[in-house]
Design an enzyme around this catalytic site. Structure first.
Site, PDB file in Angstrom:
ATOM      1  N   MET A  61      34.892   8.204  28.865  1.00  0.00           N
ATOM      2  CA  MET A  61      34.412   9.590  28.886  1.00  0.00           C
ATOM      3  C   MET A  61      33.027   9.655  29.516  1.00  0.00           C
ATOM      4  O   MET A  61      32.250   8.712  29.420  1.00  0.00           O
ATOM      5  CB  MET A  61      34.362  10.226  27.490  1.00  0.00           C
ATOM      6  CG  MET A  61      33.206   9.813  26.607  1.00  0.00           C
ATOM      7  SD  MET A  61      32.977  10.932  25.207  1.00  0.00           S
ATOM      8  CE  MET A  61      32.341  12.381  26.032  1.00  0.00           C
ATOM      9  N   ASN A  62      32.737  10.799  30.183  1.00  0.00           N
ATOM     10  CA  ASN A  62      31.333  11.073  30.534  1.00  0.00           C
ATOM     11  C   ASN A  62      30.945  12.467  30.062  1.00  0.00           C
ATOM     12  O   ASN A  62      31.106  12.748  28.861  1.00  0.00           O
ATOM     13  CB  ASN A  62      30.984  10.730  31.988  1.00  0.00           C
ATOM     14  CG  ASN A  62      31.851  11.305  33.079  1.00  0.00           C
ATOM     15  OD1 ASN A  62      32.996  10.946  33.208  1.00  0.00           O
ATOM     16  ND2 ASN A  62      31.295  12.172  33.895  1.00  0.00           N
ATOM     17  N   ASP A  63      30.455  13.354  30.893  1.00  0.00           N
ATOM     18  CA  ASP A  63      29.792  14.575  30.413  1.00  0.00           C
ATOM     19  C   ASP A  63      30.629  15.422  29.449  1.00  0.00           C
ATOM     20  O   ASP A  63      31.824  15.608  29.676  1.00  0.00           O
ATOM     21  CB  ASP A  63      29.480  15.542  31.557  1.00  0.00           C
ATOM     22  CG  ASP A  63      29.119  14.868  32.850  1.00  0.00           C
ATOM     23  OD1 ASP A  63      28.867  13.667  32.851  1.00  0.00           O
ATOM     24  OD2 ASP A  63      29.100  15.577  33.868  1.00  0.00           O
ATOM     25  N   TRP A  87      34.729   4.941  35.162  1.00  0.00           N
ATOM     26  CA  TRP A  87      34.754   6.277  35.757  1.00  0.00           C
ATOM     27  C   TRP A  87      35.859   6.348  36.814  1.00  0.00           C
ATOM     28  O   TRP A  87      36.071   5.408  37.568  1.00  0.00           O
ATOM     29  CB  TRP A  87      33.400   6.588  36.392  1.00  0.00           C
ATOM     30  CG  TRP A  87      33.279   8.008  36.853  1.00  0.00           C
ATOM     31  CD1 TRP A  87      32.821   9.059  36.127  1.00  0.00           C
ATOM     32  CD2 TRP A  87      33.646   8.528  38.144  1.00  0.00           C
ATOM     33  NE1 TRP A  87      32.890  10.216  36.881  1.00  0.00           N
ATOM     34  CE2 TRP A  87      33.395   9.920  38.112  1.00  0.00           C
ATOM     35  CE3 TRP A  87      34.189   7.965  39.301  1.00  0.00           C
ATOM     36  CZ2 TRP A  87      33.633  10.752  39.207  1.00  0.00           C
ATOM     37  CZ3 TRP A  87      34.435   8.794  40.393  1.00  0.00           C
ATOM     38  CH2 TRP A  87      34.143  10.174  40.343  1.00  0.00           C
ATOM     39  N   PHE A 123      36.130  18.086  37.841  1.00  0.00           N
ATOM     40  CA  PHE A 123      34.757  17.764  37.459  1.00  0.00           C
ATOM     41  C   PHE A 123      34.219  18.764  36.430  1.00  0.00           C
ATOM     42  O   PHE A 123      34.932  19.630  35.952  1.00  0.00           O
ATOM     43  CB  PHE A 123      33.861  17.715  38.704  1.00  0.00           C
ATOM     44  CG  PHE A 123      33.919  16.388  39.444  1.00  0.00           C
ATOM     45  CD1 PHE A 123      34.940  15.480  39.222  1.00  0.00           C
ATOM     46  CD2 PHE A 123      32.934  16.050  40.362  1.00  0.00           C
ATOM     47  CE1 PHE A 123      34.986  14.258  39.893  1.00  0.00           C
ATOM     48  CE2 PHE A 123      32.968  14.831  41.040  1.00  0.00           C
ATOM     49  CZ  PHE A 123      34.000  13.939  40.805  1.00  0.00           C
ATOM     50  N   SER A 124      32.926  18.668  36.147  1.00  0.00           N
ATOM     51  CA  SER A 124      32.342  19.364  34.987  1.00  0.00           C
ATOM     52  C   SER A 124      32.330  20.876  35.112  1.00  0.00           C
ATOM     53  O   SER A 124      32.382  21.432  36.208  1.00  0.00           O
ATOM     54  CB  SER A 124      30.913  18.883  34.774  1.00  0.00           C
ATOM     55  OG  SER A 124      30.952  17.532  34.386  1.00  0.00           O
ATOM     56  N   ASP A 182      29.443  21.830  38.954  1.00  0.00           N
ATOM     57  CA  ASP A 182      29.099  21.967  37.538  1.00  0.00           C
ATOM     58  C   ASP A 182      28.674  23.395  37.164  1.00  0.00           C
ATOM     59  O   ASP A 182      27.544  23.636  36.713  1.00  0.00           O
ATOM     60  CB  ASP A 182      28.000  20.961  37.138  1.00  0.00           C
ATOM     61  CG  ASP A 182      28.305  19.551  37.595  1.00  0.00           C
ATOM     62  OD1 ASP A 182      29.493  19.248  37.782  1.00  0.00           O
ATOM     63  OD2 ASP A 182      27.366  18.760  37.790  1.00  0.00           O
ATOM     64  N   GLU A 237      22.384  18.081  38.828  1.00  0.00           N
ATOM     65  CA  GLU A 237      23.720  18.194  38.254  1.00  0.00           C
ATOM     66  C   GLU A 237      23.659  18.945  36.924  1.00  0.00           C
ATOM     67  O   GLU A 237      22.623  19.009  36.260  1.00  0.00           O
ATOM     68  CB  GLU A 237      24.290  16.803  37.966  1.00  0.00           C
ATOM     69  CG  GLU A 237      24.383  15.897  39.165  1.00  0.00           C
ATOM     70  CD  GLU A 237      25.130  14.612  38.856  1.00  0.00           C
ATOM     71  OE1 GLU A 237      26.250  14.465  39.357  1.00  0.00           O
ATOM     72  OE2 GLU A 237      24.614  13.755  38.117  1.00  0.00           O
TER      73      GLU A 237
HETATM   74  N1  DQQ Z   1      29.836  14.126  36.256  1.00  0.00           N
HETATM   75  C1  DQQ Z   1      30.892  14.945  36.781  1.00  0.00           C
HETATM   76  C2  DQQ Z   1      30.244  15.856  37.761  1.00  0.00           C
HETATM   77  C3  DQQ Z   1      28.844  15.865  37.315  1.00  0.00           C
HETATM   78  C4  DQQ Z   1      28.633  14.449  36.913  1.00  0.00           C
HETATM   79  C5  DQQ Z   1      31.938  14.067  37.388  1.00  0.00           C
HETATM   80  C6  DQQ Z   1      27.457  14.235  36.045  1.00  0.00           C
HETATM   81  O1  DQQ Z   1      30.837  17.137  37.740  1.00  0.00           O
HETATM   82  O2  DQQ Z   1      27.979  16.284  38.321  1.00  0.00           O
HETATM   83  O3  DQQ Z   1      32.499  13.213  36.425  1.00  0.00           O
HETATM   84  O4  DQQ Z   1      27.557  13.050  35.305  1.00  0.00           O
END
Ligand code: DQQ
Length: 506
Positions: A61-63, A87, A123-124, A182, A237
């Site tokens: 996981m990320n954001d 990722w 994406f985010s 984002d 971001e």
């Molecule tokens: N993570 C997303 C993007 C964002 C970035 C892609 C920030 O949308 O800019 O996984 O960690």
């Protein structure tokens, strides 16, 4: 720019209360995919996987995305690779909670459509409720475009992408952007406004402002704010923009700074004028936070805590990335941003063990051990009076033979709080970089520390004005010891209180 305001502001101090009904609220018997207690322990022998911070059942996981309080439940969506602990192949994972601590994991909310505008990743983005219609606004790649999806499911478990997507197919004509992603959306009078992460080639980071009446047709207005200060990065971001007290706050994560910043300022004529800028967290493992409003109208922030170990170690463990604890964001009366753990975090904790008012020396180590203060999942509150000491240290995750330990040091001369991970792990897969936050103590002022220890994830809050999220990976099961030290004769441990956690969450 006001350089002094680079000090991050963080809060501390919670009143613990004890018992919590473990998984009692978890299984309402109406879904087969809910977490059961057994499923919640998928890695029984893993001593590094966090126990009470949010993370997916497995893989990457990320954001945090689309955070919302909807129909009595908190929803977290998050950037997720469902098939590996690295990722890639970005989907939106989804979970819901009634208390911000215990989560039910739902099926994937958004996946890339093969051959579509988001074929290379979802994406985010964020969530808003448009009348009766919960709507996700997100970035599809490649190239970066903005799109929406709606849900009519009462618990937001299923989503339909709008057939007219993408709603913003390209950057504004004439702007040479370094990124275009984002979306963060809010309502202002009859308009929806969108802050979009971007940057202008050869200049610096920027947040682009768009307007819409229906979330589907968007008009570019102008940069909400833009910078040509190289110290603030080239692309911003994950923007968040919201009123707080009499001010407005912008959160963003600048490339290539690898940290999240905030700006405080005023918002007039749909332009943001920055008055001060600061760092949200100095622990080196905090990025791309998102803020939403909870059931009591607080601004609550979750950040992504990335890993501090090699990709190989991530893949081997089968998981990577976690959220921080929920933090309440407020403005101090002196206009500084403060973040502190949400009051609900107190529910995690049980009974306490304490040592009070002891000079820092050999004797105090005995007292700490005798009080049973040791562990790797709980909250540790420590008040230290440095006296004549130039340096005081709180040592945790210490093995009895001294081979592993993590040090949190306060240094008088430099006025810094330092987290030293050089001896944290015997494993070479750990990054051992040192991180520090500015922390000057006034004459006679004590060092007040609150640490949330959760195996590899450590959150440090100090004196209400600094905050460090850091990852450490002790390799020995017995690396649980807690100690204090000082290089002066008058240093005193005024209080040390350890509260282990009362429930298994992750
Ligand atoms: N993570 C997303 C993007 C964002 C970035 C892609 C920030 O949308 O800019 O996984 O960690």
């Amino acid at each position: 720019m006001n350089r002094r305001s680079w000090l991050s502001r963080a809060g501390w101090g919670l009143t613990a209360f004890s018992e919590f009904p473990l998984w009692a609220q978890q299984d309402r018997g109406d879904r087969v995919t809910h977490h059961s207690v057994k499923e919640s322990l998928p890695f029984p022998s893993d001593i590094q996987r966090p126990r009470y911070h949010f993370l997916p059942p497995r893989n990457w996981m990320n954001d945090p995305n689309g955070l919302a309080f909807y129909k009595g439940e908190y929803h977290v969506f998050y950037q997720h690779n469902p098939s590996a602990a690295v990722w890639g192949d970005m989907h939106w994972g989804h979970a819901a909670s009634r208390d911000l601590l215990q989560w039910r994991h739902f099926p994937i909310a958004l996946a890339p459509t093969p051959g579509g505008y988001d074929k290379d990743g979802v994406f985010s983005g964020c969530m808003v409720v448009d009348g009766e219609s919960p709507t996700l606004i997100y970035t599809g790649t490649q190239p970066e475009v903005q799109a929406i999806a709606t849900s009519s499911h009462p618990r937001l478990e299923t989503w339909s992408k709008w057939e007219g997507n993408p709603v913003i197919p390209a950057p504004p004509i004439g702007l040479e952007v370094t990124g275009f992603r984002d979306p963060f959306v809010w309502k202002e009078g009859p308009d929806w406004l969108m802050a979009l992460g971007s940057g202008q080639k050869g200049r610096g980071g920027a947040i682009l402002l768009y307007r819409s009446a229906d979330l589907r047709s968007w008009e570019y207005l102008h940069p909400l704010v833009a910078s040509d200060d190289p110290a603030l990065g080239t692309m911003w971001e994950c923007p968040n923009f919201f009123p707080l007290g009499a001010k407005h706050v912008l959160l963003f994560s600048p490339i290539p700074l690898r940290k999240a910043l905030y700006m405080i300022g005023s918002y007039k004529n749909r332009r943001f004028e920055m008055e001060s800028v600061g760092s949200l967290d100095d622990g080196g493992h905090f990025y791309a936070p998102q803020v939403f409003t909870d059931g009591a109208n607080r601004r609550v922030m979750f950040g992504w805590s990335w890993e501090g170990r090699t990709e190989e170690a991530q893949v081997q463990s089968g998981w990577a990335g976690a959220l921080t604890l929920p933090r309440v964001v407020t403005l101090d009366p002196d206009g500084k941003l403060r973040t502190e753990p949400h009051p609900l975090c107190a529910r995690l904790l049980q009974f306490s063990q304490a040592v009070r008012s002891a000079p820092i020396g050999e004797q105090v180590q005995e007292e700490i051990a005798q009080a049973g203060i040791a562990g790797n999942a709980g909250r540790l509150d420590v008040t230290l009076e440095p006296g004549d000491a130039r340096e005081v240290a709180l040592i945790f995750y210490a093995s009895p033979d001294g081979r592993e330990e993590t040090q949190l040091l306060w240094r008088k001369e430099s006025g810094e709080l330092v987290i030293d991970r050089s001896k944290s792990s015997l494993s070479s897969s750990q990054n051992t970089q040192v991180f520090q936050a500015p922390l000057k103590l006034g004459k006679g002022e004590s060092l007040r520390l609150t640490l949330y220890l959760d195996r590899s994830l450590v959150e440090v809050y100090a004196n209400g004005n600094c905050c460090l999220t850091t990852r450490v990976y002790p390799s020995l099961r017995e690396s649980l010891g807690i100690r204090v030290s000082a290089n002066g004769k008058k240093a005193i441990l005024r209080e040390m209180v350890w509260r282990p956690i009362a429930m298994q969450v992750s």
